[in-house]
Design an enzyme around this catalytic site. Structure first.
Site, PDB file in Angstrom:
ATOM      1  N   ASP A  32       0.855  -1.185   0.000  1.00 28.48           N
ATOM      2  CA  ASP A  32       0.000   0.000   0.000  1.00 28.48           C
ATOM      3  C   ASP A  32       0.900   1.248   0.000  1.00 28.48           C
ATOM      4  O   ASP A  32       2.122   1.160   0.123  1.00 28.48           O
ATOM      5  CB  ASP A  32      -0.990  -0.024   1.176  1.00 28.48           C
ATOM      6  CG  ASP A  32      -2.237   0.818   0.874  1.00 28.48           C
ATOM      7  OD1 ASP A  32      -2.180   1.670  -0.041  1.00 28.48           O
ATOM      8  OD2 ASP A  32      -3.274   0.636   1.549  1.00 28.48           O
TER       9      ASP A  32
HETATM   10  C1  NOJ Z   1      -4.099   3.820   0.002  1.00 26.70           C
HETATM   11  C2  NOJ Z   1      -5.266   2.900   0.143  1.00 26.70           C
HETATM   12  O1  NOJ Z   1      -5.215   2.232   1.392  1.00 26.70           O
HETATM   13  C3  NOJ Z   1      -5.361   1.847  -0.946  1.00 26.70           C
HETATM   14  O2  NOJ Z   1      -6.596   1.200  -0.826  1.00 26.70           O
HETATM   15  C4  NOJ Z   1      -5.196   2.455  -2.297  1.00 26.70           C
HETATM   16  O3  NOJ Z   1      -5.260   1.459  -3.273  1.00 26.70           O
HETATM   17  C5  NOJ Z   1      -3.862   3.202  -2.366  1.00 26.70           C
HETATM   18  N1  NOJ Z   1      -3.840   4.230  -1.364  1.00 26.70           N
HETATM   19  C6  NOJ Z   1      -3.618   3.807  -3.742  1.00 26.70           C
HETATM   20  O4  NOJ Z   1      -4.454   4.865  -3.969  1.00 26.70           O
END
Ligand code: NOJ
Length: 709
Positions: free
Chosen positions: A257
């Site tokens: 993430d």
């Molecule tokens: C953080 C989020 O937790 C995740 O779900 C997402 O895919 C990423 N950012 C990218 O935007």
């Protein structure tokens, strides 16, 4: 030798590590701003994929840098969060889950994939499969709700929809199941907070959707931001390497993430970025999203022997294989995906999905609106709030494509006078509009009161400690209710809201969630009776925050709640029951169930059972009913939940129609993880509970015996 293997052989270590780097292009911002020179990094061969970028031209320009401007010309993939539609925005997943319709879930994902592929997107960070039982957590909006079986079915449907039959098909995009795992159990519903759940809870609740995703051929998996019993998921070797890779055989890409690798330092398990990079790679994380830890620190980690070259090779190989599967080596611009599609057809689907996601929570004989209604006062800050209809994570959706509630009603009721006053803002403290709104409402036949949250109040980083109506909306509602005009209240939100007081006094209340582009038309369809509401709650609706976490599949206690006995599991100041149970949702008709039976009544551990019930629509409307089948293992070596959902059937009944409804379950539906977390069936009695929601009082019950032979 395959293309990927020969490519790997010709790559330098830096080029291999470059493939593991995933950077944002910043067209939309989905995390803390980190300064990365994306163009320079791509040119230098230090980027494997780019996210938060869409649109043919932008995508082609970036791709050109990689495919034509780097030594080996390895193409990029393009990632984006597509949670409920790309251009055409569908209801948020929590709402769509309430349709209990895997085919619908698949169709909306398919349309999203077509639209996204058309604009050069090759991978999505979806589906979000976090089972969540805490509506304080804003991300409950993004997922399937509280039940693992619903999450499993949603995983299968969404992955089919995104990836279609084969990834190389021009309109397929790679799916990323997220957030692995138990992120939904964040302490006190606070986003990013630590998680500490039992091994049993993992195996019963949080892992099954990911297992289903792997079995459905999901191309990628994203570990959550959370730690689990002290081990951040980004460094969780046991779950990533052993469970996903070894036990489930997952051979896709594991994508961190946003800045999650660097966050291993803040978690307190890595001393510096080199340590963090080494921990993540060793745990099995192939790609680094926005930490720049791999490109900057893996060379040093290799030199110091903290990681093996074989780990870098394996990760690079998986990224290259994904690109191969997506057909990017042969068509880096995915040019054939650029064909036309019918936006009108997609909007029609959005309308259908939206009305199938509206939950009629209560109705004291006011809906559908009578044909005699002449004057409607549409009041409230969500009535004409175009951008809010999108909900969180709206990808390339646009406010101007949304139909507001006010517009939908005016369009549907051309012969009615539909007046409007916002009355108050969503969150602000200005109460000056309340009196004029009440004046306007006073002469109406009915008031449609549009309350709720702003879209930014749910989704990521949007936890709320108090889940009532924000701003001055309660005051507005109380004053509107006091006019004595019948009130139909609509709740736009990404979570259940604690509004018992409203449910007691409004003539009808509907959860309209965030329904996307066609919100207004869909709501008008339901209020006017052109569509008979059919959605059910995919999440238990609490009375108050103090009941959270609240979910139907709880375990018994030695002292089950008993209103007449103080020494039982209860509150002094509130009932233990929710305001509305999981599965609740009314329609304008009424289906009665009777004569539940199972055939045969004894099965062996490899047998199957047919669960049969008679159902009759005794109302005057055609209605689509969802009939749930729950099971309780009465006596087991490990106490089982009071009820577990094992299946459901959706059936359309014409007025007066009687049907016999059947669902077949195999004996393995009655298994549970033993002390080694391996599925086991313990012979004995199982209660089969069938009904229209998860309130035990409303269910019919019978008994099935599983024999030891
Ligand atoms: C953080 C989020 O937790 C995740 O779900 C997402 O895919 C990423 N950012 C990218 O935007």
């Amino acid at each position: 030798m395959s293309r990927v293997e020969s490519l790997l052989r010709s790559m330098t270590i830096e080029e291999k590590i470059g493939q593991l780097n995933l950077v944002t292009a910043g067209q939309t911002v989905t995390g803390p701003v980190v300064h990365v020179e994306t163009t320079a990094e791509i040119r230098a061969g230090r980027v494997g994929g780019v996210f938060n970028l869409w649109g043919r031209e932008a995508m082609a320009a970036a791709q050109k840098l990689a495919a034509e401007g780097t030594r080996l010309g390895v193409p990029l993939f393009f990632g984006l969060d597509i949670l409920h539609g790309h251009r055409t925005i569908f209801p948020i997943p929590l709402a769509e889950a309430g349709a209990f319709d895997p085919l619908l879930w698949e169709r909306t994902a398919r349309v999203a994939a077509i639209e996204a592929a058309h604009e050069g997107v090759s991978l999505t960070f979806a589906p979000m499969l976090d089972v969540a039982r805490d509506p304080r957590w804003g991300r409950i909006a993004e997922g399937p709700g509280e039940d693992p079986l619903v999450a499993v079915k949603m995983a299968e449907a969404k992955i089919r929809g995104f990836q279609d039959r084969a990834l190389e098909a021009p309109t397929s995009i790679a799916a990323t199941a997220k957030h692995f795992c138990a992120y939904g159990a964040a302490t006190a519903g606070r986003d990013y907070a630590a998680v500490d759940v039992s091994e049993r809870a993992l195996h019963e609740i949080y892992l099954p959707p990911f297992r289903a995703a792997v079995e459905a051929g999901c191309a990628a998996i994203m570990p959550g931001f959370n730690s689990l019993a002290g081990v951040p998921m980004t460094a969780h070797a046991r779950l990533l390497r052993e469970y996903l890779r070894r036990d489930l055989g997952f051979d896709g890409v594991i994508i961190s993430d946003y800045t999650a690798i660097a966050e291993l330092i803040e978690h307190g398990v890595a001393g510096d970025l080199t340590d963090a990079a080494a921990l993540a790679l060793r745990a099995g994380v192939d790609m680094d999203m926005m930490s720049m830890a791999y490109v900057r620190r893996l060379p040093e980690a290799l030199a110091r022997g903290l990681v093996d070259l074989a780990d870098v090779d394996a990760a690079a190989r998986r990224v290259l294989l994904l690109k191969e599967r997506l057909g990017l080596f042969d068509d880096p611009y995915r040019s054939i995906a650029a064909g036309e599609y019918s936006r009108a057809a997609h909007r029609e689907l959005a309308r259908d999905a939206a009305r199938r996601s509206i939950t009629l929570l209560s109705n004291d004989d006011i809906l559908p609106l009578s044909a005699d209604v002449r004057r409607i006062a549409v009041i409230g800050p969500l009535a004409d709030a175009r951008a809010e209809m999108l909900g969180p994570w709206y990808s390339a959706g646009a406010a101007e494509d949304c139909v507001t509630i006010l517009e939908g009603l005016r369009f549907a009721l051309p012969n009615c006078e539909v007046v409007f006053h916002a009355g108050a803002g969503i969150e602000d403290d200005d109460a000056s509009g309340i009196a004029p709104a009440c004046d306007m409402a006073a002469g109406a036949d009915v008031i449609v009161l549009c309350l709720g949250e702003a879209e930014k109040m749910s989704g990521e980083a949007a936890s709320r400690a108090m889940i009532g109506l924000p701003g001055r909306q309660r005051e507005l509602a109380e004053r509107i209710l006091a006019t004595g005009v019948p009130v139909v209240a609509l709740l736009s939100s990404g979570r259940p809201l604690a509004v018992s007081w409203l449910v007691e006094r409004a003539r009808a209340v509907l959860a309209t969630w965030f329904l996307g582009d066609m919100a207004g038309h869909a709501i008008a369809d339901v209020l006017t009776g052109r569509y008979n509401p059919s959605a059910r709650l995919a999440v238990t609706w609490p009375r108050e925050v103090g009941q959270i976490p609240i979910f139907y599949a709880s375990r018994s206690t030695g002292r089950p709640w008993n209103a007449d006995n103080r020494y039982t599991s209860r509150y002094l100041d509130l009932p233990v029951e929710p305001l509305f149970p999981f599965g609740h949702g009314l329609s304008y008709s009424h289906v009665v169930l009777s004569n539940l039976r199972v055939a045969p009544s004894d099965i062996s551990a490899d047998g199957t059972v047919e669960i049969v019930i008679d159902a009759q629509n005794i109302g005057a409307f055609e209605t689509e009913e969802t009939i749930f089948v729950f099971v309780r293992d009465v006596v087991a070596s490990i106490a089982r939940p009071l009820m577990e959902l094992k299946g459901w059937v959706k059936i359309v009944f014409s007025p007066g129609e009687s049907r016999t409804v059947a669902l077949t379950l195999s004996a393995d539906s009655f298994s549970f993880p033993d002390e080694n977390m391996k599925p086991k069936i313990e012979p004995g009695q199982f209660e089969i509970l069938v009904g229209l929601d998860a309130d035990r009082k409303n269910l019919l019950a019978t008994v099935l015996n599983i024999t030891s032979t």
